[in-house]
Design an enzyme around this catalytic site. Sequence first.
Site, PDB file in Angstrom:
ATOM      1  N   TYR A 140       0.843  -1.198   0.000  1.00  0.00           N
ATOM      2  CA  TYR A 140       0.000   0.000   0.000  1.00  0.00           C
ATOM      3  C   TYR A 140       0.879   1.249   0.000  1.00  0.00           C
ATOM      4  O   TYR A 140       0.698   2.157  -0.820  1.00  0.00           O
ATOM      5  CB  TYR A 140      -0.930   0.012   1.215  1.00  0.00           C
ATOM      6  CG  TYR A 140      -1.535   1.377   1.465  1.00  0.00           C
ATOM      7  CD1 TYR A 140      -2.512   1.875   0.614  1.00  0.00           C
ATOM      8  CD2 TYR A 140      -1.103   2.175   2.524  1.00  0.00           C
ATOM      9  CE1 TYR A 140      -3.045   3.152   0.823  1.00  0.00           C
ATOM     10  CE2 TYR A 140      -1.634   3.440   2.735  1.00  0.00           C
ATOM     11  CZ  TYR A 140      -2.603   3.919   1.888  1.00  0.00           C
ATOM     12  OH  TYR A 140      -3.122   5.174   2.079  1.00  0.00           O
ATOM     13  N   LYS A 179     -15.359   1.123   7.437  1.00  0.00           N
ATOM     14  CA  LYS A 179     -13.983   0.716   7.183  1.00  0.00           C
ATOM     15  C   LYS A 179     -13.547  -0.553   7.908  1.00  0.00           C
ATOM     16  O   LYS A 179     -12.467  -1.078   7.642  1.00  0.00           O
ATOM     17  CB  LYS A 179     -13.021   1.853   7.528  1.00  0.00           C
ATOM     18  CG  LYS A 179     -13.143   3.047   6.592  1.00  0.00           C
ATOM     19  CD  LYS A 179     -12.048   4.072   6.833  1.00  0.00           C
ATOM     20  CE  LYS A 179     -10.691   3.526   6.474  1.00  0.00           C
ATOM     21  NZ  LYS A 179      -9.627   4.555   6.608  1.00  0.00           N
TER      22      LYS A 179
END
Length: 332
Positions: A140, A179
């Site tokens: 990421y 999330k």
Amino acid sequence: MYIVVTGAAGFIGSNIVKALNERGITNIIAVDNLTKADKFKNLIDCDIVDYLDKNDFIERIQAGHFDGEIDAILHEGACSDTMETDGRYMMENNYRYSMILLDWCLDQDVQFLYASSAATYGSSGTFKEERQYEGPLNVYGYSKFLFDQIVRQRLAQNPSSQIVGFRYFNVYGPRETHKGRMASVAFHNFNQFRADGKVKLFEGSHGYPDGDQQRDFVFVGDVAKVNLFFLDHPEKSGIFNLGSGRAQSFNDVAVAAVNGCRKARSESALSLEELRAQGLLEYVAFPEALKGKYQAFTQADLGKLRAAGYDAPMATVEEGVSQYIEWLQRNV
């Protein structure tokens, strides 16, 4: 003319849409991927003129459907799961998609503001927007790091175009309920306290005592304000840290979250020592999966952001978490 917000149904994106609405701006095209459909709730109280799936949007801009019709793209859409191990997916979703948008904006002379990340710094102890301090610990972070390198090249080649990257630190606040495990520690602490009457943090690690690992926690309201500042100033470009500028401990977050919940019950605030003594805060083993991939300390150097003219104060953990808990009490 339109303003496009990608990741518009997500955490930061929906806060930006709402902040635009509060200015009276509604000519917004919301772009997202609603495969995880619950995110739609973030847009219920927002005003937009259209919604497009992320893939439909890319196809349309490549086909010329939006040529001359967009003023700015605020690109918040990405996979932000730092535990994601599918590098091919991460690079296609975060890096390649961003490249297409960047080059289209340069071709069309459209303002381009995008989400980078403090994950680009990895274990560096210096959080300054310079190449020598960057070294991501996961794919990421690498997807954001690589795009930042391309942006630096494009900025040198296109000095009159606006490209702005924001290296978000630990953002928390309203509209992150979708999330899951990647939601902020403040959100998890709120849920834990409501369900179990106590909160949990990691034991000490990296030389820090229990719960004393420190991050730069930044309130999402401040993040939205900074985005709109640069939207107002198309002459300003660059990659900027976006944090509070101060490191605070996870213990600080837990204390603020618990006391926010206690305030709603008309109960008095407690100190960290009192939370521990009353069994309202406990520590759990540091996860094996995070070893070698964990930032135990972050603190944004805001010198470049302040030099660009943004001078508003950033909320402390105590201020921001208190506001956030009040919002959660009303909305969750």
